[in-house]
Design a protein around this motif. Sequence first.
Motif, PDB file in Angstrom:
ATOM      1  N   PHE A 216      -3.930 -10.444 -18.919  1.00 46.19           N
ATOM      2  CA  PHE A 216      -5.203 -10.245 -18.233  1.00 46.19           C
ATOM      3  C   PHE A 216      -5.624 -11.498 -17.476  1.00 46.19           C
ATOM      4  CE2 PHE A 216      -9.966 -10.125 -18.447  1.00 46.19           C
ATOM      5  CZ  PHE A 216     -10.122  -9.107 -17.517  1.00 46.19           C
ATOM      6  N   MET A 217      -5.488 -12.651 -18.109  1.00 44.20           N
ATOM      7  CA  MET A 217      -5.920 -13.893 -17.462  1.00 44.20           C
ATOM      8  C   MET A 217      -5.021 -14.259 -16.276  1.00 44.20           C
ATOM      9  SD  MET A 217      -8.708 -14.935 -18.553  1.00 44.20           S
ATOM     10  CE  MET A 217      -9.815 -14.382 -19.836  1.00 44.20           C
ATOM     11  N   CYS A 218      -3.724 -14.013 -16.394  1.00 45.20           N
ATOM     12  CA  CYS A 218      -2.846 -14.232 -15.240  1.00 45.20           C
ATOM     13  C   CYS A 218      -3.199 -13.274 -14.102  1.00 45.20           C
ATOM     14  CB  CYS A 218      -1.383 -14.069 -15.648  1.00 45.20           C
ATOM     15  SG  CYS A 218      -0.708 -15.455 -16.582  1.00 45.20           S
ATOM     16  N   SER A 219      -3.642 -12.068 -14.469  1.00 49.29           N
ATOM     17  CA  SER A 219      -4.080 -11.120 -13.441  1.00 49.29           C
ATOM     18  C   SER A 219      -5.337 -11.614 -12.738  1.00 49.29           C
ATOM     19  CB  SER A 219      -4.343  -9.745 -14.071  1.00 49.29           C
ATOM     20  OG  SER A 219      -3.170  -9.195 -14.590  1.00 49.29           O
ATOM     21  N   ILE A 220      -6.275 -12.174 -13.527  1.00 51.98           N
ATOM     22  CA  ILE A 220      -7.501 -12.735 -12.935  1.00 51.98           C
ATOM     23  C   ILE A 220      -7.149 -13.862 -11.977  1.00 51.98           C
ATOM     24  CG2 ILE A 220      -9.615 -14.019 -13.428  1.00 51.98           C
ATOM     25  CD1 ILE A 220      -9.870 -11.123 -14.148  1.00 51.98           C
ATOM     26  N   ALA A 221      -6.271 -14.765 -12.423  1.00 49.30           N
ATOM     27  CA  ALA A 221      -5.901 -15.901 -11.569  1.00 49.30           C
ATOM     28  C   ALA A 221      -5.201 -15.432 -10.298  1.00 49.30           C
ATOM     29  CB  ALA A 221      -5.001 -16.863 -12.345  1.00 49.30           C
ATOM     30  N   THR A 343      -5.422  -2.738   1.797  1.00 47.33           N
ATOM     31  CA  THR A 343      -4.370  -2.794   0.775  1.00 47.33           C
ATOM     32  C   THR A 343      -4.738  -3.758  -0.336  1.00 47.33           C
ATOM     33  OG1 THR A 343      -2.642  -2.234   2.378  1.00 47.33           O
ATOM     34  CG2 THR A 343      -1.948  -3.338   0.355  1.00 47.33           C
ATOM     35  N   HIS A 344      -5.254  -4.915   0.020  1.00 43.50           N
ATOM     36  CA  HIS A 344      -5.571  -5.920  -0.989  1.00 43.50           C
ATOM     37  C   HIS A 344      -6.914  -5.667  -1.661  1.00 43.50           C
ATOM     38  CE1 HIS A 344      -1.980  -8.123  -0.063  1.00 43.50           C
ATOM     39  NE2 HIS A 344      -2.277  -8.087   1.223  1.00 43.50           N
ATOM     40  N   ILE A 345      -7.795  -4.899  -1.012  1.00 44.00           N
ATOM     41  CA  ILE A 345      -8.997  -4.432  -1.716  1.00 44.00           C
ATOM     42  C   ILE A 345      -8.576  -3.509  -2.868  1.00 44.00           C
ATOM     43  CG2 ILE A 345     -11.043  -2.963  -1.526  1.00 44.00           C
ATOM     44  CD1 ILE A 345     -11.403  -4.041   1.324  1.00 44.00           C
ATOM     45  N   GLY A 346      -7.644  -2.610  -2.593  1.00 43.29           N
ATOM     46  CA  GLY A 346      -7.115  -1.768  -3.665  1.00 43.29           C
ATOM     47  C   GLY A 346      -6.370  -2.565  -4.712  1.00 43.29           C
ATOM     48  N   GLY A 347      -5.820  -3.710  -4.313  1.00 45.95           N
ATOM     49  CA  GLY A 347      -5.061  -4.528  -5.246  1.00 45.95           C
ATOM     50  C   GLY A 347      -5.900  -5.211  -6.305  1.00 45.95           C
ATOM     51  N   ILE A 348      -7.197  -5.453  -6.018  1.00 48.93           N
ATOM     52  CA  ILE A 348      -8.031  -6.160  -6.990  1.00 48.93           C
ATOM     53  C   ILE A 348      -8.237  -5.336  -8.266  1.00 48.93           C
ATOM     54  CG2 ILE A 348     -10.362  -7.033  -7.423  1.00 48.93           C
ATOM     55  CD1 ILE A 348     -10.376  -8.161  -4.636  1.00 48.93           C
ATOM     56  N   ILE A 353      -7.035  -3.901 -13.882  1.00 50.02           N
ATOM     57  CA  ILE A 353      -6.771  -2.798 -14.807  1.00 50.02           C
ATOM     58  C   ILE A 353      -5.378  -2.915 -15.414  1.00 50.02           C
ATOM     59  CG2 ILE A 353      -6.490  -0.301 -14.998  1.00 50.02           C
ATOM     60  CD1 ILE A 353      -8.674  -0.014 -12.850  1.00 50.02           C
ATOM     61  N   SER A 354      -4.395  -3.184 -14.570  1.00 46.81           N
ATOM     62  CA  SER A 354      -3.031  -3.309 -15.088  1.00 46.81           C
ATOM     63  C   SER A 354      -2.903  -4.520 -16.001  1.00 46.81           C
ATOM     64  CB  SER A 354      -2.028  -3.406 -13.938  1.00 46.81           C
ATOM     65  OG  SER A 354      -2.248  -4.580 -13.166  1.00 46.81           O
ATOM     66  N   GLY A 355      -3.604  -5.613 -15.665  1.00 41.02           N
ATOM     67  CA  GLY A 355      -3.562  -6.787 -16.520  1.00 41.02           C
ATOM     68  C   GLY A 355      -4.157  -6.513 -17.887  1.00 41.02           C
ATOM     69  N   TYR A 356      -5.297  -5.827 -17.914  1.00 42.03           N
ATOM     70  CA  TYR A 356      -5.937  -5.486 -19.187  1.00 42.03           C
ATOM     71  C   TYR A 356      -5.077  -4.504 -19.979  1.00 42.03           C
ATOM     72  CZ  TYR A 356      -9.201  -3.451 -22.518  1.00 42.03           C
ATOM     73  OH  TYR A 356      -9.785  -2.995 -23.666  1.00 42.03           O
ATOM     74  N   MET A 357      -4.609  -3.455 -19.316  1.00 45.90           N
ATOM     75  CA  MET A 357      -3.817  -2.441 -20.003  1.00 45.90           C
ATOM     76  C   MET A 357      -2.474  -2.996 -20.480  1.00 45.90           C
ATOM     77  SD  MET A 357      -5.635   0.199 -20.242  1.00 45.90           S
ATOM     78  CE  MET A 357      -4.359   1.288 -20.881  1.00 45.90           C
ATOM     79  N   SER A 358      -1.952  -3.992 -19.782  1.00 43.43           N
ATOM     80  CA  SER A 358      -0.677  -4.568 -20.205  1.00 43.43           C
ATOM     81  C   SER A 358      -0.795  -5.233 -21.571  1.00 43.43           C
ATOM     82  CB  SER A 358      -0.186  -5.588 -19.163  1.00 43.43           C
ATOM     83  OG  SER A 358      -0.987  -6.765 -19.177  1.00 43.43           O
ATOM     84  N   SER A 405      -0.230  -4.802  -9.696  1.00 47.56           N
ATOM     85  CA  SER A 405       0.280  -5.317 -10.971  1.00 47.56           C
ATOM     86  C   SER A 405       1.542  -6.151 -10.800  1.00 47.56           C
ATOM     87  CB  SER A 405       0.590  -4.152 -11.915  1.00 47.56           C
ATOM     88  OG  SER A 405       1.692  -3.407 -11.433  1.00 47.56           O
ATOM     89  N   VAL A 406       2.179  -6.056  -9.643  1.00 44.85           N
ATOM     90  CA  VAL A 406       3.508  -6.651  -9.509  1.00 44.85           C
ATOM     91  C   VAL A 406       3.462  -8.170  -9.611  1.00 44.85           C
ATOM     92  CG1 VAL A 406       5.457  -6.983  -7.946  1.00 44.85           C
ATOM     93  CG2 VAL A 406       4.465  -4.711  -8.230  1.00 44.85           C
ATOM     94  N   PHE A 407       2.687  -8.820  -8.747  1.00 40.59           N
ATOM     95  CA  PHE A 407       2.695 -10.277  -8.733  1.00 40.59           C
ATOM     96  C   PHE A 407       2.201 -10.904 -10.040  1.00 40.59           C
ATOM     97  CE2 PHE A 407       2.646  -9.709  -3.981  1.00 40.59           C
ATOM     98  CZ  PHE A 407       3.901 -10.244  -3.790  1.00 40.59           C
ATOM     99  N   PRO A 408       1.103 -10.414 -10.661  1.00 41.39           N
ATOM    100  CA  PRO A 408       0.691 -11.035 -11.921  1.00 41.39           C
ATOM    101  C   PRO A 408       1.601 -10.721 -13.093  1.00 41.39           C
ATOM    102  CG  PRO A 408      -0.765  -9.191 -11.396  1.00 41.39           C
ATOM    103  CD  PRO A 408       0.098  -9.439 -10.190  1.00 41.39           C
ATOM    104  N   LEU A 409       2.195  -9.522 -13.141  1.00 42.75           N
ATOM    105  CA  LEU A 409       2.984  -9.145 -14.312  1.00 42.75           C
ATOM    106  C   LEU A 409       4.430  -9.612 -14.250  1.00 42.75           C
ATOM    107  CD1 LEU A 409       1.744  -5.573 -15.311  1.00 42.75           C
ATOM    108  CD2 LEU A 409       1.215  -7.780 -16.346  1.00 42.75           C
TER     109      LEU A 409
END
Length: 491
Positions: A216-221, A343-348, A353-358, A405-409
């Motif tokens: 989740f924190m890597c997703s935030i960053a 595209t990047h608005i949808g990415g936020i 969500i993907s970071g938390y669910m991961s 989710s790709v770049f943070p995960l």
Amino acid sequence: MNQTETPLDTSRTVCQPEQTSYFEDIIYEEPTSRVHSRVTKKTEGEEVEDELRSISSNSTIGNNVQDTRGDMLGMDNDLEFPEGGLKAYTVVFGSFMGLIAAFGLLNTYGIIETYVSEHQLSDVPSSSVAWVFSIFGFISFLTSIISGTYFDRNGARRPLIIGGICTFVGMMCLGNCTEIWQLVLSFSILVGIGSGFTGPPCLGVVAQYFHKRRGFMCSIASTGGSVGGIVFPIMMRKLFEEVSYAWAIRIFAFILGFCYIVAIILMEERLPRKTAECGTWQNILSYITAFDLKGLKQLDFLFVCLACTFAECGVLIMGTYQASFARAHGYSLSTAYLLLSVTHIGGIPGRWISGYMSDVVGRFNIIIVTTICSSIVAVTTLIPFGDRKSALFVFSVLWGFMTGSVFPLLPVCCAQISKTEDFGRRYGTMYFIVAFGVLIAIPISGAIIGDGSEIGYRNMVIHSAVTIFGSGVLYLIAKCVRVRGKIFAKF
């Protein structure tokens, strides 16, 4: 279980700090019993329980959610992490600012590709222009191995300073470029080096402060990349209209430089650095031989590297040509740049969500689902309805959400099967492999596009979709190797 200390392969010829041979212990350990010590911290008001559990080494991988909790968290159950606090959140914000510059530029270099293809390089074939951006990706990912190894030994500040200077100087030079070789020198090489030196320190420092909430924190960053992807296309479109191309790029350079300065000030690593006594030439040689061949002998890490390569290529192909796809179907430059922002608005929310669910259902599980769904979105929207404006915006939102989710995960999945203190080196090794994939994939897409017809661009979409679908399959294989075929395990 006693672990034996063995040096890495490279220590035979160069100076390297001693490392723990943890992969042999985890994957190839004989099925003998061992004692596993775990401390379970319960909710407020309940007592803290120390539990000693005798388990078989064969049962540590791939069971139910409770039994695989240690596997889910990765290789660092013996370390303590702050999991919060002012210092940790300050580091996350510093990483966020650094990744606005690094990933934000990576997410939006399609605006540069679209502009120079129609102006400075209008008489150059698209397959030749593609090399400017494939070399940029190649250099960026290639230098990650140097940055990751340096980060492991010396911390985050110096790589960030080097990255910031290279990016600023390269972007300032880019404003004056009119020939393809000039773009290669300024953007592909200088800015590529700057981007490559930034990624491992930014994500590696966050990984040192969080474990249970690392995804989740890597997703935030890494949301910094989405923020840059939203703001930069809109900003550049206005600047291209109101000032010259040269000054638009220079203003862009100053903004990136400011982001790097904030990151340099706020980011500080927590774990002790790896040091070793050696001469100057031995130290230099150790960076050259820092490729983790030993880690690639483990099938889970090997398939993670291949999966990451396919994911990065699929996303970067679309990111490079999304705006040009809209232009080829008759839409204005303003609409093309707006699609990148959408595209990047949808990415936020996709990243969050993907970071938390991961962290809830498993990092590998989430990235498998999102990569496969991304390919489905591309094929079902752009292929039959690519000439409709509404379909372009629907695709942009869904593609951004799924690939968010790709770049943070990608680094988190790598970290899950690696020791935290070796994360920078393994992250760099993974992107060393990615570099060669990107070097080939983008020019292939440029050749597929050919003369820029609608059919050529739709074939490019198929190329991108098949590539990212392959990533999901490879992550599934990596997971099955790790959990020994238990597909529905939490991992």
